[in-house]
Motif scaffolding. Structure first.
Motif, PDB file in Angstrom:
ATOM      1  N   LEU A  76       4.542  25.712 -10.533  1.00 18.79           N
ATOM      2  CA  LEU A  76       5.804  25.503  -9.845  1.00 18.79           C
ATOM      3  C   LEU A  76       6.601  26.796  -9.825  1.00 18.79           C
ATOM      4  N   TYR A  77       7.346  27.005  -8.755  1.00 25.18           N
ATOM      5  CA  TYR A  77       8.246  28.152  -8.688  1.00 25.18           C
ATOM      6  C   TYR A  77       9.552  27.695  -8.061  1.00 25.18           C
ATOM      7  N   PRO A  78      10.674  28.225  -8.526  1.00 23.81           N
ATOM      8  CA  PRO A  78      11.963  27.776  -7.987  1.00 23.81           C
ATOM      9  C   PRO A  78      12.212  28.334  -6.594  1.00 23.81           C
ATOM     10  N   LEU A  79      12.645  27.485  -5.714  1.00 20.87           N
ATOM     11  CA  LEU A  79      13.038  27.930  -4.377  1.00 20.87           C
ATOM     12  C   LEU A  79      14.272  28.818  -4.494  1.00 20.87           C
ATOM     13  N   LEU A 108      20.093  26.459   3.577  1.00 23.61           N
ATOM     14  CA  LEU A 108      19.976  25.189   2.860  1.00 23.61           C
ATOM     15  C   LEU A 108      21.162  25.001   1.916  1.00 23.61           C
ATOM     16  N   PRO A 109      21.508  23.742   1.590  1.00 28.35           N
ATOM     17  CA  PRO A 109      22.663  23.475   0.720  1.00 28.35           C
ATOM     18  C   PRO A 109      22.501  24.076  -0.672  1.00 28.35           C
ATOM     19  N   GLU A 110      23.579  24.583  -1.230  1.00 30.72           N
ATOM     20  CA  GLU A 110      23.567  25.223  -2.545  1.00 30.72           C
ATOM     21  C   GLU A 110      23.030  24.292  -3.630  1.00 30.72           C
ATOM     22  N   GLU A 111      23.370  23.010  -3.539  1.00 25.91           N
ATOM     23  CA  GLU A 111      22.977  22.060  -4.592  1.00 25.91           C
ATOM     24  C   GLU A 111      21.481  21.784  -4.614  1.00 25.91           C
ATOM     25  N   LEU A 112      20.754  22.270  -3.630  1.00 23.85           N
ATOM     26  CA  LEU A 112      19.313  22.037  -3.571  1.00 23.85           C
ATOM     27  C   LEU A 112      18.548  22.914  -4.563  1.00 23.85           C
ATOM     28  N   ALA A 149      -9.445  23.058   0.492  1.00 19.39           N
ATOM     29  CA  ALA A 149      -9.721  23.301  -0.929  1.00 19.39           C
ATOM     30  C   ALA A 149     -11.121  22.838  -1.309  1.00 19.39           C
ATOM     31  N   THR A 150     -11.537  21.687  -0.785  1.00 17.59           N
ATOM     32  CA  THR A 150     -12.878  21.174  -1.078  1.00 17.59           C
ATOM     33  C   THR A 150     -13.948  22.117  -0.549  1.00 17.59           C
ATOM     34  N   ALA A 151     -13.753  22.585   0.679  1.00 17.94           N
ATOM     35  CA  ALA A 151     -14.723  23.500   1.270  1.00 17.94           C
ATOM     36  C   ALA A 151     -14.791  24.812   0.487  1.00 17.94           C
ATOM     37  N   ALA A 152     -13.632  25.342   0.106  1.00 20.94           N
ATOM     38  CA  ALA A 152     -13.611  26.594  -0.657  1.00 20.94           C
ATOM     39  C   ALA A 152     -14.373  26.442  -1.971  1.00 20.94           C
ATOM     40  N   ALA A 153     -14.126  25.340  -2.667  1.00 17.28           N
ATOM     41  CA  ALA A 153     -14.804  25.093  -3.942  1.00 17.28           C
ATOM     42  C   ALA A 153     -16.316  24.995  -3.751  1.00 17.28           C
ATOM     43  N   GLU A 154     -16.742  24.383  -2.659  1.00 16.20           N
ATOM     44  CA  GLU A 154     -18.180  24.255  -2.392  1.00 16.20           C
ATOM     45  C   GLU A 154     -18.818  25.604  -2.070  1.00 16.20           C
ATOM     46  N   HIS A 155     -18.005  26.554  -1.659  1.00 10.75           N
ATOM     47  CA  HIS A 155     -18.498  27.917  -1.419  1.00 10.75           C
ATOM     48  C   HIS A 155     -18.361  28.792  -2.670  1.00 10.75           C
ATOM     49  N   GLY A 156     -18.024  28.168  -3.790  1.00  7.87           N
ATOM     50  CA  GLY A 156     -17.929  28.902  -5.051  1.00  7.87           C
ATOM     51  C   GLY A 156     -16.649  29.671  -5.244  1.00  7.87           C
ATOM     52  N   ILE A 157     -15.621  29.345  -4.463  1.00  4.44           N
ATOM     53  CA  ILE A 157     -14.325  30.019  -4.580  1.00  4.44           C
ATOM     54  C   ILE A 157     -13.374  29.104  -5.341  1.00  4.44           C
ATOM     55  N   ARG A 158     -12.791  29.612  -6.414  1.00  6.26           N
ATOM     56  CA  ARG A 158     -11.829  28.815  -7.174  1.00  6.26           C
ATOM     57  C   ARG A 158     -10.588  28.531  -6.327  1.00  6.26           C
ATOM     58  N   VAL A 159      -9.922  27.415  -6.613  1.00  7.79           N
ATOM     59  CA  VAL A 159      -8.699  27.069  -5.893  1.00  7.79           C
ATOM     60  C   VAL A 159      -7.576  26.795  -6.880  1.00  7.79           C
ATOM     61  N   SER A 160      -6.350  27.093  -6.457  1.00  4.25           N
ATOM     62  CA  SER A 160      -5.160  26.743  -7.230  1.00  4.25           C
ATOM     63  C   SER A 160      -4.091  26.306  -6.241  1.00  4.25           C
ATOM     64  N   PHE A 161      -3.016  25.708  -6.781  1.00  3.49           N
ATOM     65  CA  PHE A 161      -1.979  25.146  -5.923  1.00  3.49           C
ATOM     66  C   PHE A 161      -0.607  25.564  -6.429  1.00  3.49           C
ATOM     67  N   SER A 162       0.237  25.966  -5.510  1.00  6.48           N
ATOM     68  CA  SER A 162       1.574  26.450  -5.844  1.00  6.48           C
ATOM     69  C   SER A 162       2.597  25.597  -5.108  1.00  6.48           C
ATOM     70  N   VAL A 163       3.611  25.123  -5.846  1.00  3.09           N
ATOM     71  CA  VAL A 163       4.580  24.170  -5.301  1.00  3.09           C
ATOM     72  C   VAL A 163       6.000  24.688  -5.496  1.00  3.09           C
ATOM     73  N   ALA A 164       6.767  24.759  -4.406  1.00  2.00           N
ATOM     74  CA  ALA A 164       8.183  25.143  -4.488  1.00  2.00           C
ATOM     75  C   ALA A 164       8.992  23.981  -5.049  1.00  2.00           C
ATOM     76  N   ASP A 165       9.854  24.278  -6.006  1.00  2.00           N
ATOM     77  CA  ASP A 165      10.650  23.228  -6.643  1.00  2.00           C
ATOM     78  C   ASP A 165      12.120  23.340  -6.253  1.00  2.00           C
ATOM     79  N   VAL A 166      12.698  22.200  -5.923  1.00  2.00           N
ATOM     80  CA  VAL A 166      14.123  22.101  -5.621  1.00  2.00           C
ATOM     81  C   VAL A 166      14.664  20.861  -6.313  1.00  2.00           C
ATOM     82  N   CYS A 167      15.959  20.688  -6.255  1.00  2.00           N
ATOM     83  CA  CYS A 167      16.578  19.488  -6.828  1.00  2.00           C
ATOM     84  C   CYS A 167      16.455  18.316  -5.846  1.00  2.00           C
ATOM     85  N   GLY A 168      16.459  17.121  -6.387  1.00  2.00           N
ATOM     86  CA  GLY A 168      16.507  15.936  -5.537  1.00  2.00           C
ATOM     87  C   GLY A 168      15.160  15.457  -5.056  1.00  2.00           C
ATOM     88  N   GLU A 169      15.177  14.659  -4.010  1.00  2.00           N
ATOM     89  CA  GLU A 169      13.979  13.970  -3.555  1.00  2.00           C
ATOM     90  C   GLU A 169      12.935  14.880  -2.932  1.00  2.00           C
TER      91      GLU A 169
END
Length: 327
Positions: free
Chosen positions: A175-178, A187-191, A134-154
């Motif tokens: 965030l996007y739901p798994l 994976l377990p249903e409760e996740l 991400a740091t290298a991309a930004a230094e080359h003038g490319i914007r960065v974003s981050f996407s995180v899968a969300d589940v229940c629990g730890e």
């Protein structure tokens, strides 16, 4: 119907084999789009007026950096106004000189790299690798974003983000739901985080996007659950994009999907007439598509309902035309 974004799934190969991957990607897979097919797809999309954004994903598209560079350059010459890449950032472990050589091929033709990072990706790609990339991309003038899968629990997005280093505080995350598709079926249903109820309005979040798989199949979506169904518009190996996007059956399905009112009616029809089980709670509207459209036999069984609801939709639009909408 206006389409604005065009996605190319460059490959089903990935540097990781995440437990939640809806695509079932892994280092063992070998599907990859040819440059010839990618160029033809972009030419056809641009001719159809789909030029706002070109998005490249996988798998891990940057396992093929030279191919990605050629696709991005051709996309710009074809008239796409912007272009982005989705990546897990594995290449952040490369020597910086090698990273810079790759990014220098992209910087004039790519304005955004979206990094996938969460507790599942972290098993394969260390946090430091993502920050290096991400740091290298930004230094080359490319914007960065981050996407995180969300589940229940730890293993959810909250605990994961809280565990990151101070570097993480400089950034924002989407965030996007798994979803329980692909590898995640084990994976377990409760996740799974289920916030959509049967009483909510359901609409297609991918409206305005057309995606081409590495093998030429065309989908009105970017969700991996749909790629695991028979809800393809067809294949560029057999038909032109113009033909696929003008097919009456595909048009009916897409217009119903993109209007929450009529999508809801179709789901209710499918539950009553075809006995398709609709859970009380779901992760997203994408889960509904996965349940409703998952096989060719199911699609054929849905045709009477699609025809009836589409006719009702046309009548409603004729007598009560919504602002700035066309059927």
């Amino acid at each position: 119907m206006k389409y604005q974004q065009f996605g190319i799934i460059v490959t089903d190969r990935c540097s990781a084999a995440c437990k939640f991957c809806g695509w079932r990607c892994s280092p063992r897979n070998r599907g990859v789009i040819s440059l010839e097919l990618a160029k033809s797809a972009m030419d056809q999309a641009a001719a159809f007026g789909i030029r706002q954004r070109l998005g490249l994903t996988g798998g891990e598209a940057l396992l093929y950096p030279e191919l990605v560079a050629e696709i991005l350059a051709y996309g710009k010459s074809a008239g796409f106004q912007a272009a982005s890449i989705a990546s897990n950032g594995f290449w952040g472990a490369w020597p910086r000189e090698k990273i810079d050589r790759m990014l220098s091929q992209f910087e004039k033709n790519c304005d955004l790299i979206c990094f996938s990072m969460d507790s599942f990706h972290a098993e394969y790609v260390p946090e430091q690798s993502v920050w290096n990339a991400a740091t290298a991309a930004a230094e080359h003038g490319i914007r960065v974003s981050f996407s995180v899968a969300d589940v229940c629990g730890e293993r959810g997005a909250g605990p994961y983000l809280a565990s990151l280093s101070e570097k993480a505080l400089k950034h924002s995350y989407s965030l996007y739901p798994l979803e329980r598709i692909g590898n995640a079926e084990n994976l377990p249903e409760e996740l799974f985080v289920k916030t959509l109820s049967r009483e909510d309005e359901w609409g297609c979040p991918g409206g305005g996007l057309i995606s081409v798989m590495w093998d030429g199949r065309v989908f009105p979506c970017c969700n991996p659950g749909i790629f695991d169904t028979d809800f393809a518009l067809g294949s560029l190996q057999e038909h032109s994009l113009q033909e696929l996007l003008s097919d009456s059956r595909g048009i009916k399905r897409l217009r119903i999907l993109q209007d929450p009112k009529y999508f809801r009616e179709l789901v209710k029809w499918a539950a009553g007439e075809l006995q398709i089980e609709i859970p009380e709670k779901m992760t997203s509207a994408c889960e509904l598509c996965y349940r409703v459209f998952r096989s060719q036999e199911r699609l054929e069984s849905l045709e009477p309902g699609i025809d009836a609801i589409y006719q009702k939709m046309l009548l409603d639009y004729f007598f009560n035309p919504p602002e700035k909408k066309t059927p």
